[in-house]
Design a protein around this motif. Structure first.
Motif, PDB file in Angstrom:
ATOM      1  N   HIS A  10      42.093  41.709  38.613  1.00 19.59           N
ATOM      2  CA  HIS A  10      43.120  40.685  38.349  1.00 19.59           C
ATOM      3  C   HIS A  10      43.752  40.898  36.970  1.00 19.59           C
ATOM      4  O   HIS A  10      44.963  40.784  36.818  1.00 19.59           O
ATOM      5  N   GLU A  13      45.947  43.867  37.259  1.00 23.59           N
ATOM      6  CA  GLU A  13      47.166  43.501  37.994  1.00 23.59           C
ATOM      7  C   GLU A  13      48.103  42.668  37.119  1.00 23.59           C
ATOM      8  O   GLU A  13      49.326  42.878  37.121  1.00 23.59           O
ATOM      9  N   ASP A  14      47.556  41.701  36.360  1.00 21.12           N
ATOM     10  CA  ASP A  14      48.370  40.883  35.452  1.00 21.12           C
ATOM     11  C   ASP A  14      49.019  41.749  34.385  1.00 21.12           C
ATOM     12  O   ASP A  14      50.211  41.580  34.056  1.00 21.12           O
ATOM     13  N   GLN A  16      49.624  44.927  34.615  1.00 19.49           N
ATOM     14  CA  GLN A  16      50.620  45.762  35.286  1.00 19.49           C
ATOM     15  C   GLN A  16      51.891  44.955  35.559  1.00 19.49           C
ATOM     16  O   GLN A  16      53.004  45.439  35.362  1.00 19.49           O
TER      17      GLN A  16
END
Length: 140
Positions: A10, A13-14, A16
């Motif tokens: 997560h 992903e954040d 990115q």
């Protein structure tokens, strides 16, 4: 361990997503600058085309003479305009001075009329008094 991996995924992903948003913002900025630059280039090209139309098919030397001649005319017209503005300013000052003089004369004339009216009233009273005295003498 699975929870830690999910949290790590997560976070990645954040991170990115944040990088993608930053890249999109940068791309938008560059796109605006490119559009502004293109618009500026189009405006300059239009101005150049306009100048070419004015200068026509003249040679560079002839075109330069043409431009110099019109620049000289523009300078002369500007000088004439400034001279006219100075004259208007001087005339405005003269008009203000004349207006002031007229007001002073009107005031003096008004004061003179007042004095004459007062003298007339006084003289009229004196003459009426004298006429009354004469009538009294005539009646005797």
């Amino acid at each position: 361990r699975t929870v830690e991996l999910r949290e790590s995924i997560h976070r990645l992903e954040d991170a990115q997503a944040a990088k993608i948003r930053a890249a999109e913002a940068e791309r938008s900025k560059w796109k605006r600058q490119a559009e502004n630059s293109a618009s500026s280039c189009k405006a300059r090209q239009a101005k150049l085309d306009e100048l070419k139309a004015v200068v026509g098919g003249r040679s560079p030397r002839s075109a330069r003479a043409f431009v110099d001649e019109h620049a000289t005319k523009l300078v002369r017209a500007t000088d004439a305009l400034h001279a006219e503005e100075r004259l208007e300013s001087e005339h405005a000052a003269e008009l203000a001075e004349l207006s002031s003089m007229i007001q002073a004369h009107e005031k003096a004339a008004s004061e003179f009329v007042t004095v004459v009216e007062q003298e007339h009233a006084t003289t009229k009273k004196q003459l009426q008094h004298e006429v009354e005295e004469l009538w009294v003498e005539v009646d005797r």
